[in-house]
Design a protein around this motif. Sequence first.
Motif, short mmCIF file in Angstrom:
data_model
loop_
_atom_site.label_atom_id
_atom_site.label_comp_id
_atom_site.label_asym_id
_atom_site.label_seq_id
_atom_site.Cartn_x
_atom_site.Cartn_y
_atom_site.Cartn_z
N GLN A 1 56.36 27.74 14.13
CA GLN A 1 55.04 27.45 14.69
C GLN A 1 54.30 26.40 13.87
O GLN A 1 53.61 25.53 14.42
N LEU A 2 54.44 26.46 12.54
CA LEU A 2 53.82 25.46 11.69
C LEU A 2 54.41 24.08 11.98
O LEU A 2 53.70 23.08 12.03
N GLY A 3 55.73 24.04 12.14
CA GLY A 3 56.37 22.76 12.46
C GLY A 3 55.92 22.21 13.79
O GLY A 3 55.64 21.01 13.92
N GLU A 4 55.84 23.08 14.78
CA GLU A 4 55.41 22.65 16.11
C GLU A 4 53.98 22.10 16.06
O GLU A 4 53.67 21.04 16.63
N ALA A 5 53.11 22.79 15.35
CA ALA A 5 51.72 22.35 15.25
C ALA A 5 51.62 21.02 14.49
O ALA A 5 50.83 20.14 14.84
N SER A 6 52.44 20.86 13.45
CA SER A 6 52.41 19.63 12.67
C SER A 6 52.88 18.44 13.50
O SER A 6 52.28 17.36 13.45
N LEU A 7 53.95 18.62 14.28
CA LEU A 7 54.45 17.54 15.10
C LEU A 7 53.42 17.09 16.13
O LEU A 7 53.33 15.91 16.48
N GLN A 8 52.63 18.02 16.63
CA GLN A 8 51.65 17.71 17.66
C GLN A 8 50.41 17.03 17.10
O GLN A 8 49.74 16.29 17.81
N ARG A 9 50.12 17.25 15.80
CA ARG A 9 48.83 16.80 15.26
C ARG A 9 48.94 15.74 14.16
O ARG A 9 47.94 15.12 13.82
N LEU A 10 50.13 15.56 13.60
CA LEU A 10 50.28 14.65 12.47
C LEU A 10 51.38 13.62 12.73
O LEU A 10 52.33 13.91 13.45
N PRO A 11 51.26 12.46 12.14
CA PRO A 11 52.32 11.44 12.30
C PRO A 11 53.51 11.76 11.39
O PRO A 11 53.76 11.09 10.38
N ILE A 12 54.25 12.80 11.74
CA ILE A 12 55.35 13.27 10.90
C ILE A 12 56.48 12.24 10.86
O ILE A 12 56.93 11.75 11.89
N TRP A 13 56.95 11.93 9.68
CA TRP A 13 58.12 11.06 9.48
C TRP A 13 59.37 11.92 9.61
O TRP A 13 60.18 11.74 10.48
N TRP A 14 59.49 12.89 8.73
CA TRP A 14 60.50 13.94 8.84
C TRP A 14 60.02 15.15 8.05
O TRP A 14 59.12 15.06 7.22
N GLY A 15 60.64 16.28 8.29
CA GLY A 15 60.30 17.48 7.53
C GLY A 15 61.46 18.45 7.53
O GLY A 15 62.35 18.38 8.38
N THR A 16 61.47 19.35 6.56
CA THR A 16 62.47 20.42 6.51
C THR A 16 61.79 21.72 6.11
O THR A 16 60.71 21.71 5.51
N ALA A 17 62.44 22.82 6.42
CA ALA A 17 61.93 24.13 6.02
C ALA A 17 63.10 25.08 5.81
O ALA A 17 64.13 24.96 6.47
N GLY A 18 62.92 26.01 4.92
CA GLY A 18 63.95 26.99 4.59
C GLY A 18 63.82 27.32 3.11
O GLY A 18 62.74 27.23 2.53
N TYR A 19 64.91 27.68 2.48
CA TYR A 19 64.89 27.96 1.06
C TYR A 19 65.00 26.66 0.26
O TYR A 19 65.74 25.74 0.63
N ALA A 20 64.26 26.59 -0.85
CA ALA A 20 64.32 25.43 -1.74
C ALA A 20 64.12 25.90 -3.17
O ALA A 20 63.40 26.88 -3.42
N PHE A 21 64.75 25.22 -4.11
CA PHE A 21 64.57 25.55 -5.51
C PHE A 21 63.21 25.05 -5.98
O PHE A 21 62.76 23.97 -5.58
N HIS A 22 62.59 25.82 -6.86
CA HIS A 22 61.26 25.47 -7.34
C HIS A 22 61.11 25.91 -8.79
O HIS A 22 61.20 27.10 -9.09
N LYS A 23 60.94 24.96 -9.70
CA LYS A 23 60.74 25.29 -11.11
C LYS A 23 59.30 25.73 -11.31
O LYS A 23 58.36 25.03 -10.93
N VAL A 24 59.11 26.90 -11.92
CA VAL A 24 57.76 27.42 -12.10
C VAL A 24 57.30 27.39 -13.55
O VAL A 24 56.12 27.37 -13.83
N SER A 25 58.23 27.42 -14.49
CA SER A 25 57.83 27.41 -15.90
C SER A 25 59.06 27.11 -16.75
O SER A 25 60.19 27.05 -16.26
#
Length: 250
Positions: free
Chosen positions: A74-98
Motif C-alpha cells: 500500500q505504501l508503494g502504491e501510494a508513493s507511485l501515485q503521488r511522487l515522481p518515483i525513479w525506482w524503489g525496493t522493499a523487503g529485508y535489508a541489512f542495517h548497521k545500527v552501532s
Amino acid sequence: MAGEGERDFAALLAPPRSEGAPRWLEFADRPDAASEGSSTELMLYDLPDVMGMQRASMILMRLPDDAAPATFTQLGEASLQRLPIWWGTAGYAFHKVSGRPDIAARQITALAHRYWGVQLLDTTALQWDALHGMPGVNWLSWIGPAFAEQQGSSIKALANAATGYTHQSVFHRLTAHGLSIAAGPQPHKGDMNLAEDLGTLACIADLLTPLIQAELTPSAGPLSRPEVLDAWLHRFTAQRQWLEADTADN
C-alpha cells in the motif's frame, strides 16, 4: 524527530545553505528501539547537485519486523501515485545500527553469504548509484516510467514480460504512474541454511536485468573488493559465483 541541523520545517523548505548542502529529516516513533527491529522510522533526503553532478534524493522507511506485507504494498502504491518515483525496493535489508564500521562490514558480508534475500543498501553510495540503476532486487520492486525508458525499456514492456512468470508466483500491477512487481506474497530472507527457495527472486532478477546496476560503488570490508561485490550483485543469476566468492577479510 528532526535530523541534525534541521530542527524545524521552515529550515527544510529554505534554500540550501551552500552548494551541495543536503537537507534531510528523520522521524521515528521509538528511536530507542530502532536496533530491536520494533520501531518505525522515516528518513527524507533532499540531495542537491554537487559541482554540477546530480545526486538522487531518497525516501527510506523501516517498519517493525512484524509489519504486514500489505503495509508495504500500500505504501508503494501510494508513493507511485503521488511522487515522481525513479525506482524503489522493499523487503529485508541489512542495517548497521552501532559498533565499528569495519567489524559491521565483515559481519554483514558473512550474513549476506547466508541470507541471499536480504539486500545491501548503502545510502552514501546510493546518492550516486541510484541514478544509473537498481542495486539488485528485493521482494518488492517499483519502477517509474522515466527510469524504465532511460534503461531502454518501458513499464508496459516489463509488465508484459512479468506475465510470463505468473506461474512462478511473480505478481505485478501496472498503472499510469509505474509498475509494481512482487516476488511472492511476502518477503523472505533466503536463508541458505534452511534451504529457502530462491526461485521467485531469481525470476525477478532475470526479469529486471536491464535495470540492475552492472556494478556498484565498493562498500567496506570484503565487499570493497569488486569481484566480491559483483558476485553478490549477480547472486541469483550466477549462483555459483556467489557461493564460491572469497569473503575472507584479506
